[in-house]
Scaffold this active site. Structure first.
Site, short mmCIF file in Angstrom:
data_model
loop_
_atom_site.label_atom_id
_atom_site.label_comp_id
_atom_site.label_asym_id
_atom_site.label_seq_id
_atom_site.Cartn_x
_atom_site.Cartn_y
_atom_site.Cartn_z
N GLY A 199 -0.54 -14.76 -4.00
CA GLY A 199 -1.20 -13.46 -4.09
C GLY A 199 -0.96 -12.59 -2.87
O GLY A 199 -0.15 -12.92 -1.99
N ARG A 223 -11.44 -36.08 1.43
CA ARG A 223 -10.67 -37.32 1.28
C ARG A 223 -9.62 -37.46 2.38
O ARG A 223 -9.44 -38.55 2.92
CB ARG A 223 -9.98 -37.35 -0.11
CG ARG A 223 -9.25 -38.66 -0.40
CD ARG A 223 -8.63 -38.68 -1.78
NE ARG A 223 -7.56 -37.73 -1.94
CZ ARG A 223 -6.33 -37.87 -1.47
NH1 ARG A 223 -5.98 -38.95 -0.79
NH2 ARG A 223 -5.42 -36.93 -1.67
N VAL A 243 -6.96 -24.45 -9.61
CA VAL A 243 -7.91 -25.15 -8.73
C VAL A 243 -9.15 -25.65 -9.45
O VAL A 243 -9.92 -26.43 -8.87
CB VAL A 243 -8.34 -24.27 -7.51
CG1 VAL A 243 -7.22 -24.10 -6.52
CG2 VAL A 243 -8.92 -22.94 -7.95
N THR A 282 -9.27 -5.05 2.35
CA THR A 282 -8.01 -5.15 3.08
C THR A 282 -6.91 -4.48 2.25
O THR A 282 -6.96 -4.53 1.02
CB THR A 282 -7.68 -6.64 3.31
OG1 THR A 282 -8.79 -7.21 4.03
CG2 THR A 282 -6.43 -6.83 4.13
N TYR A 333 -18.20 -12.75 -9.37
CA TYR A 333 -17.45 -12.78 -8.11
C TYR A 333 -18.42 -12.90 -6.92
O TYR A 333 -18.28 -13.79 -6.08
CB TYR A 333 -16.62 -11.51 -8.00
CG TYR A 333 -15.71 -11.45 -6.79
CD1 TYR A 333 -14.58 -12.25 -6.70
CD2 TYR A 333 -16.00 -10.59 -5.74
CE1 TYR A 333 -13.74 -12.17 -5.59
CE2 TYR A 333 -15.16 -10.51 -4.63
CZ TYR A 333 -14.03 -11.31 -4.56
OH TYR A 333 -13.21 -11.24 -3.45
P1 NAD Z 1 -4.90 -11.84 -5.24
O1 NAD Z 1 -5.43 -11.66 -6.63
O2 NAD Z 1 -3.71 -11.05 -4.85
O3 NAD Z 1 -4.60 -13.37 -4.96
C1 NAD Z 1 -5.34 -14.43 -5.52
C2 NAD Z 1 -4.37 -15.57 -5.84
O4 NAD Z 1 -5.12 -16.67 -6.39
C3 NAD Z 1 -3.34 -15.17 -6.89
O5 NAD Z 1 -2.06 -15.59 -6.49
C4 NAD Z 1 -3.82 -15.90 -8.15
O6 NAD Z 1 -2.76 -16.19 -9.05
C5 NAD Z 1 -4.45 -17.15 -7.56
N1 NAD Z 1 -5.48 -17.75 -8.43
C6 NAD Z 1 -6.50 -17.12 -9.04
N2 NAD Z 1 -7.23 -18.01 -9.74
C7 NAD Z 1 -6.67 -19.23 -9.53
C8 NAD Z 1 -6.94 -20.54 -9.99
N3 NAD Z 1 -7.99 -20.79 -10.80
N4 NAD Z 1 -6.15 -21.56 -9.58
C9 NAD Z 1 -5.09 -21.33 -8.76
N5 NAD Z 1 -4.75 -20.10 -8.32
C10 NAD Z 1 -5.55 -19.06 -8.70
O7 NAD Z 1 -6.13 -11.53 -4.25
P2 NAD Z 1 -6.12 -11.36 -2.67
O8 NAD Z 1 -6.46 -9.95 -2.38
O9 NAD Z 1 -4.90 -11.96 -2.09
O10 NAD Z 1 -7.38 -12.25 -2.28
C11 NAD Z 1 -7.24 -13.57 -1.82
C12 NAD Z 1 -8.61 -14.14 -1.46
O11 NAD Z 1 -9.24 -13.33 -0.48
C13 NAD Z 1 -9.55 -14.23 -2.66
O12 NAD Z 1 -10.29 -15.42 -2.57
C14 NAD Z 1 -10.46 -13.04 -2.46
O13 NAD Z 1 -11.73 -13.26 -3.01
C15 NAD Z 1 -10.52 -12.92 -0.95
N6 NAD Z 1 -10.81 -11.54 -0.52
C16 NAD Z 1 -9.86 -10.55 -0.61
C17 NAD Z 1 -10.19 -9.25 -0.21
C18 NAD Z 1 -9.17 -8.14 -0.24
O14 NAD Z 1 -9.50 -7.00 0.16
N7 NAD Z 1 -7.93 -8.36 -0.64
C19 NAD Z 1 -11.48 -8.96 0.24
C20 NAD Z 1 -12.41 -9.98 0.26
C21 NAD Z 1 -12.08 -11.27 -0.10
#
Ligand code: NAD
Ligand code: UDP
Length: 333
Positions: A32, A126, A79, A195, A165
């Site tokens: 991601g 683990r 996951v 971000t 969420y």
């Molecule tokens: P994104 O959607 O680009 O990336 C998330 C990744 O997780 C993707 O590659 C997706 O395919 C993978 N994914 C989703 N569900 C899955 C599952 N069940 N099993 C395996 N892979 C799975 O989002 P991002 O912006 O890169 O965010 C990454 C993390 O950071 C997330 O946990 C998000 O909650 C957190 N976050 C991001 C922001 C932001 O502004 N981008 C802000 C707060 C928190």
């Protein structure tokens, strides 16, 4: 296979045999937006990276420069199912992050947050790995106080369209804290604020990607509500730096990482319109349910405990992001 490539492989094998302290990193959600930037940094440090992703919102294209590198591997895995791996550090990012993605199948989002975090914590326990959870400013909900510091418990609707969420990340934090208390697991919790940067997807519905993409296509910018709501945007390189400093620290309690410069959505629209096409109109749409009216991180803890603060200005970050979207458009994405 050329000689230098063969040498590199032999060198890696020797390092493993001699018990050389290679760091094996598992990055869940590594395909991601944020995960792929984190992987770039870890690979550039010469560490080993195992990326685990189900490609719901991520893509291998984000990782193309590392495919076939001997320190890098990808596993297609969800996951919500357990998995056995041998790793030293787990960076747990897997979860859709944009409202349209996490609301697409909200029950799956709750499962990913709870079961996904539970499975990855079980794995960490683990193999006695260090564990970092990518949490979010959304755990503060629609905050009554601003800026938000880590001691604020938040104002979250447990039954709304954002709850899968917001509450999902809250229970994920609870699980991490209990694994720390009960099993002594070495956990880190980063509360990430909005971000932005290259590799956001044009269609993922987040405000910066929407505005840039709309402006590049000469379409009106869609403003939800009256545009008075605020956000504080952090450039991706700063965010990843903060996450890495947190992992390397000994701070086991949640830490906000974000840029405290707060702007309204209307101001953001004005800035992007001015940079790309000053003639564009704004198109007002209703504010989605439970959309937070203000969000601004208090980063005193990160400054004090990690000696971290953002260094990239919003203008510079925006310039890099717009250039990246222009390249995407030229590729006819
Ligand atoms: P994104 O959607 O680009 O990336 C998330 C990744 O997780 C993707 O590659 C997706 O395919 C993978 N994914 C989703 N569900 C899955 C599952 N069940 N099993 C395996 N892979 C799975 O989002 P991002 O912006 O890169 O965010 C990454 C993390 O950071 C997330 O946990 C998000 O909650 C957190 N976050 C991001 C922001 C932001 O502004 N981008 C802000 C707060 C928190
Ligand atoms: N927003 C907007 N126009 C858009 C997309 C989003 O006005 O095209 C608003 C949205 O309602 C929210 C803010 O911009 O108030 C940030 O939205 P985003 O989805 O990027 O992040 P989050 O709401 O999760 O902080």
């Amino acid at each position: 296979m050329n000689d230098s490539y063969e040498m590199l492989i032999l060198f890696s094998i020797n390092k493993s045999l001699n018990n050389y302290p290679l760091k094996r990193n598992l990055v869940t959600g590594g395909a991601g937006f944020l995960g792929s930037h984190l992987i770039d940094r870890l690979m550039e440090l010469g560490e080993e990276v195992l990326c685990l992703d189900n490609y719901f919102t991520g893509t291998k294209l984000n990782l193309k420069k590392w495919i076939n590198h001997p320190n890098f591997e990808i596993i297609r895995h969800d996951v919500t199912e357990p998995i056995q791996l041998e790793v030293d550090k787990i960076w747990h990012l897997a979860c859709p992050a944009s409202p349209i993605h996490y609301q697409y199948n909200p029950i799956k989002t709750s499962k990913t947050s709870f079961l996904g975090t539970y499975n990855m914590l079980g794995l960490a326990r683990r193999v006695n790995a260090k564990f970092l959870l990518a949490s979010t400013s959304e755990i503060y909900g629609n905050p009554k106080y601003s800026p938000q510091n880590e001691n604020y418990y938040g104002n979250v609707n447990p039954n709304g369209i954002r709850s899968c969420y917001d509450e999902g990340k809250r229970i994920a934090e609870t699980l991490c804290s209990d694994y720390e208390r009960i099993h002594g697991l070495d956990v880190r919790i980063v509360r990430i604020f909005n971000t932005f940067g290259p590799r956001m997807r044009p269609n993922d519905g987040r405000v910066i990607s929407n505005f840039i993409w709309q402006a590049l296509k000469d379409e009106p910018l869609t403003i939800y509500g009256n545009g008075d709501q605020t956000r504080s945007f952090c450039y991706v390189d700063d965010l990843i730096g903060g996450m890495m400093q947190l992992m390397n620290s000994s701070v086991r309690t949640p830490v906000n990482i974000g840029n405290p410069n707060q702007i309204t959505i209307l101001e953001l629209a004005e800035i992007i319109r001015k940079k790309i096409n000053p003639n564009l109109d704004f198109f007002y749409k209703p504010l989605p349910q439970d959309d937070p009216l203000q969000r601004q991180p208090d980063i005193q803890k990160a400054k004090k405990m990690l000696n971290w603060e953002p260094t990239i200005s919003f203008e510079d970050g925006l310039e890099k992001t717009i250039n990246w979207f222009r390249d995407m458009k030229n590729l006819k994405y």
